[in-house]
Enzyme design. Structure first.
Site: not given
Ligand code: PEP
Ligand code: MG
Length: 886
Positions: A25, A96, A105, A107, A346, A462, A572, A628, A755, A774, A776-779, A841, A861
């Protein structure tokens, strides 16, 4: 340390670039003043002072600040032709907040500062309007009482005590609106407010104007750390250490009479992006009246009729500011006796739809380059453009209508308080927060809700501003709604009828039309505007990272392709097993006593899987499809109810007792680290054989139809290279067998998911047997953190709230830990195979900061859910642009 910077009278010490020091501001007030726009004179106390206060304690200021404030006030007095605390020409000030990032809104603000029993009389004479003077005074005493002296409601069910006083005096005098109060009644209000402040705090309301000023400055600095500001900062990832600036500015009055007004304007429509001056105002009103939603404001076209000269000035200034900042602006203005003053500019918050349209239009108008337009896109905000709306063909009758404050559709169960919203959402409920009006205190509830419905408010109230920022469906000013929050019920009234609703009932909101429906209305997928197509063409010309989709069904695959997916990065196969007609065969397979039994069950599954794969290949004609092989712990498929167990027993010709004992045998203490992934393929090779056969036969069949098939077979959860060596050999043997029998020629590849941390470390060895990796970033996140994907939700929120970690690692990739392992894995893999194809993935493949990481880490990718494909495309383009010179 820089303590303050002044502005006004056609010049300013600061500029727009000084946002870190002066807040958004203050920096833009300085910029507007330097552009010669009509800005009331003032000064900005810097964020450095706020940080000093945070370090040294409330009320402790750096040496020299007092003298500088006095000098700056002197300068304001000169420019405004009035004196602070003067008995004949009193200068009134606004105080202000304003940090580097906008926190609408959140502060505190104080207006009409400098009034006391003496100056109020001077203002009455000077304005020739005693009622006005006393109205300013009662507003100031109430604001000061609340903000500085802390006279506020005990909890969210209570009315603010100072409001109660105002309302009781209004009803005593039979005044419907605040404006109906006479001067005498306003004097009564001021006296009653002061008495209440004294009674509740034990301290008198201060008459000394400098005491008032320093009290207000202190309160604004302190408001940086109030709970609602903290919630807001956490929601938007704003650092708590930045601090706010304090803007002290001469007051101008929108409430001196009917030739006065106050309002807000957007240089383009913030909901749609249409190029039109868009906003609201109130005549004879002050400051917060418009945003507070107490009176229903008028649309700007009315201003042209009522105050044409000021309107013309506003149009001119709006264009000048938009051209200057090369972005849509959100303006605040006040008209005092026909003269326009600019109080704020702004970059305007906007919906996802408006974000895309404004960026594309600004390029067409020659104001931005394509590159700049792409860099202006917040990828996560595209979510809003891509989300479903209510099916126009099956629209139920609406029970009420308000203003379409933030688009999209939301279905949820009703709650009436922010705390309830948070509580219910914590239990996994989708809730709609229904309030008379929302205040900034409700921010945590708005965050927790899927939609917001309020009885009061306007397009810039608001609730509307905050909901739009969050991309949440919101309907405001639903005037037929009567809320009784303490009783947890509400009513829609109108046409002589009443319709009661209560906590827990389901309603649907349409944030694009403002309509409210009882129950669940049918939704249809998002309609993509033509501007998105234009933007996406630019996006694709800049990005180098490919974007695939995680899709298990032909429908998902089709949606993803329409969003620009360049292949399937993860199918899957187990998701195909859960359909009712298949699950029995799958259970038979798992519970079979021997290989022959498993093969018999698999023989039933084979044709079904073949059909699934064939259809996926057809949809993805010409694009790679990564399939997979079976991954999840087998227990996920086990029968649990007595009925299921009997069914399986009958089918495999055994007794329920045998099945029950088999279930007990297969039950694992820690299934996510148990008999799953390629461990299934190693121990029951026939499962992977049959799946490979289904894939190869489908590929051969579809190739014969003339479809270009690019199958990629992926092995999950590999921990040692020997697993992959064996399973690759199995896949190649079966696949080549099918190709030979069918006389088909087609290329396929075999790769692995990475993974597990160990796989990252020994990636060079694993790559010997892989055509692609690939991640598997969840695991990988689960196993790197040692955090269960399924249970972390129970305690991770406490970590986030307590600031132990700043983001959920299952949402945004942990670049320091998991990211370092990924980099190790990529390096290892490409040491063995320099051209190794690498993708991701896990869910992170559609999260902007993670996509940007993948670009930097040299991925080929990312793969994400269909609706996130456009988001990933934009994030990939931004990552590429960020590293190329302009
Ligand atoms: C993972 O582990 O990132 C993955 C893509 O496999 P899933 O989620 O099916 O375990
Ligand atoms: Mg997995």
């Amino acid at each position: 340390m820089i303590h303050l910077k002044t502005f006004g009278g056609g010049s300013a010490e600061g500029r727009a670039k000084d946002k870190a020091l002066l807040g958004g501001k203050g920096a833009n007030l300085a910029e507007m003043a330097s552009l010669g726009l009509p800005v009331p004179p003032g000064f900005t106390i810097t964020t450095e002072v706020c940080r000093y206060v945070m370090d040294h304690g409330v009320g402790t200021y750096p040496d020299g600040l007092t003298a500088e404030v006095d000098a700056a006030i002197g300068q304001v007095e000169e420019l405004a032709g009035a004196k602070f605390g003067d008995a004949t020409q009193p200068l009134l000030l606004s105080v202000r907040s304003g940090g580097a990032a906008s926190m609408p809104g959140m502060m505190d603000t104080i207006l009409n500062l400098g009034l006391n029993d003496i100056t109020v009389e001077a203002l009455a004479v000077q304005s020739a309007n005693p009622r006005f003077a006393w109205d300013c005074y009662r507003r100031f005493v109430a604001m000061y009482g609340e903000v500085v002296m802390g006279v506020v409601a005990a909890d969210e069910h209570d009315e603010p005590p100072l409001d109660v006083i105002l309302e009781s005096i209004k009803s005593k005098h039979k005044a419907v609106r605040d404006q109906d109060l006479t001067e005498a009644a306003l004097r009564e209000v001021v006296a009653a407010l002061k008495a209440a402040i004294q009674e509740r705090t034990g301290k008198p309301f201060p008459d000394d104007v400098r005491t008032q000023l320093w009290g207000s400055i202190g309160a604004v600095f302190a408001s940086w750390s109030n709970p609602r500001a903290e919630v807001y900062r956490r929601t938007y990832n704003i650092s708590a250490t930045l601090g706010t600036a304090v803007n002290v500015q001469a007051m101008v009055f929108g409430n001196l009479g009917d030739d006065c007004a106050t309002g807000v304007a957007f240089t383009r429509n913030p909901a749609t992006g249409t190029a039109e001056l868009y906003g609201e105002f109130l005549t004879n009103a002050q400051g917060e009246d418009v945003v507070a939603g107490v009176r229903t404001p008028l649309g700007l076209p009315e201003l042209e009729k009522i105050l044409p000269a000021a309107y013309a000035d506003l149009v001119r200034n709006a264009k000048l500011l938009e051209d200057h900042f090369r972005d849509m602006q959100d303006l605040e203005f006040t008209i005092q006796r026909g003269k326009l003053f600019m109080l704020q500019t702004r970059n305007g918050k906007r919906t996802g739809k408006a974000m895309v349209k404004v960026a594309v239009d600004l390029v067409a108008e020659g104001k931005l380059t394509q590159r700049e337009a792409v860099m202006r896109i917040d990828p996560a905000k595209l979510d809003e453009v891509l989300h479903p709306t209510i099916d126009p063909k099956a629209r139920p009758p609406a029970v009420a209508k308000g203003l379409p404050a933030s688009p999209g559709a939301a279905i949820g169960r009703i709650v009436f308080t922010a705390n309830a919203a948070e509580e219910w959402a914590g239990r996994g409920e989708r809730v709609i927060l229904v309030r008379t009006d929302t205040s900034p205190e409700d921010i945590h509830g708005m965050k927790a809700a899927v939609g917001i419905l309020t009885a009061r408010g306007g397009m810039t109230s608001h609730s509307a501003v905050v909901a739009r920022g969050m991309g949440k469906c919101c309907v405001t000013a639903c005037t037929s709604l009567r809320v009784d929050a303490p009783k947890k019920k509400a009513m829609f009234v109108g046409g002589g009828k009443e319709l009661a609703i209560k906590e827990g009932d389901t309603i649907t909101l349409d944030g694009s039309t403002g309509e409210v429906f009882l129950g669940t209305a049918p939704l249809v997928p998002a309609q993509l505007a033509s501007e998105l197509g234009v933007l996406m063409e630019w996006v694709d010309s800049f990005r180098t990272l490919r974007v695939r989709t995680n899709a298990d069904t032909p429908t998902d695959a089709r949606t993803a392709r329409s969003f620009g997916a360049e292949g399937i990065g993860l199918c899957r196969t187990e998701h195909m097993f859960f359909q009712p007609e298949r699950i029995l065969a799958v259970r038979e397979m798992i519970l079979a006593p021997d290989e022959a039994g498993r093969r018999a069950a698999l023989a039933k599954i084979l044709p079904m899987q073949r059909g699934d794969f064939a259809e996926l290949f057809r949809v993805m004609d010409g694009l790679p499809v990564t399939i997979r092989l079976l991954d999840p712990p087998l227990h996920e498929f086990l029968p649990h109810t007595a009925k299921d167990i009997e069914e399986v027993a009958a089918d495999v010709g055994t007794t329920p007792a045998v099945i029950t004992s088999k279930v007990a045998e297969l039950t694992e203490a820690n299934p996510m680290l148990g008999h799953r992934g390629c461990r299934l393929g190693i121990t029951f090779p026939e499962i992977y054989e049959i799946q490979t056969q289904a894939i190869a036969e489908a590929a051969a069949q579809v190739a014969a139809e003339g479809v270009v098939v690019l199958p990629e077979i992926m092995i999950p959860l590999v921990m040692v290279d020997e697993e992959l060596r064996r399973l690759r050999a199995l896949v190649v043997r079966v696949f080549d067998g099918v190709l030979a029998t069918t006389g088909t020629k087609l290329a396929y590849t075999v790769g692995t998911m990475i993974e597990l941390p160990r796989a990252c470390v020994v990636a060079d060895r694993i790559a010997e047997h892989a055509d692609f990796f690939s991640f598997g970033t969840n695991d990988l996140t689960q196993t790197t953190f040692g955090l269960s994907r399924d249970d972390a939700g129970r305690f991770l929120p406490a970590y986030l709230d307590g600031g132990v970690i700043s983001v959920d690692p299952f949402v945004a990739l942990d670049q320091d830990g998991v990211g370092a392992l990924i980099e190790l894995g990529v390096r290892g893999g490409r040491t063995t195979k320099p051209g190794l194809k690498v993708g991701i993935c896990g869910e992170h493949g559609g999260e902007p900061s993670s996509v940007e990481f993948c670009h930097r880490a040299g991925f080929d990718y990312v793969s994400c859910s269909p609706f996130r494909v456009p988001i990933a495309r934009v994030a990939a383009a931004r990552a590429a642009l960020a590293e190329t010179p302009k």
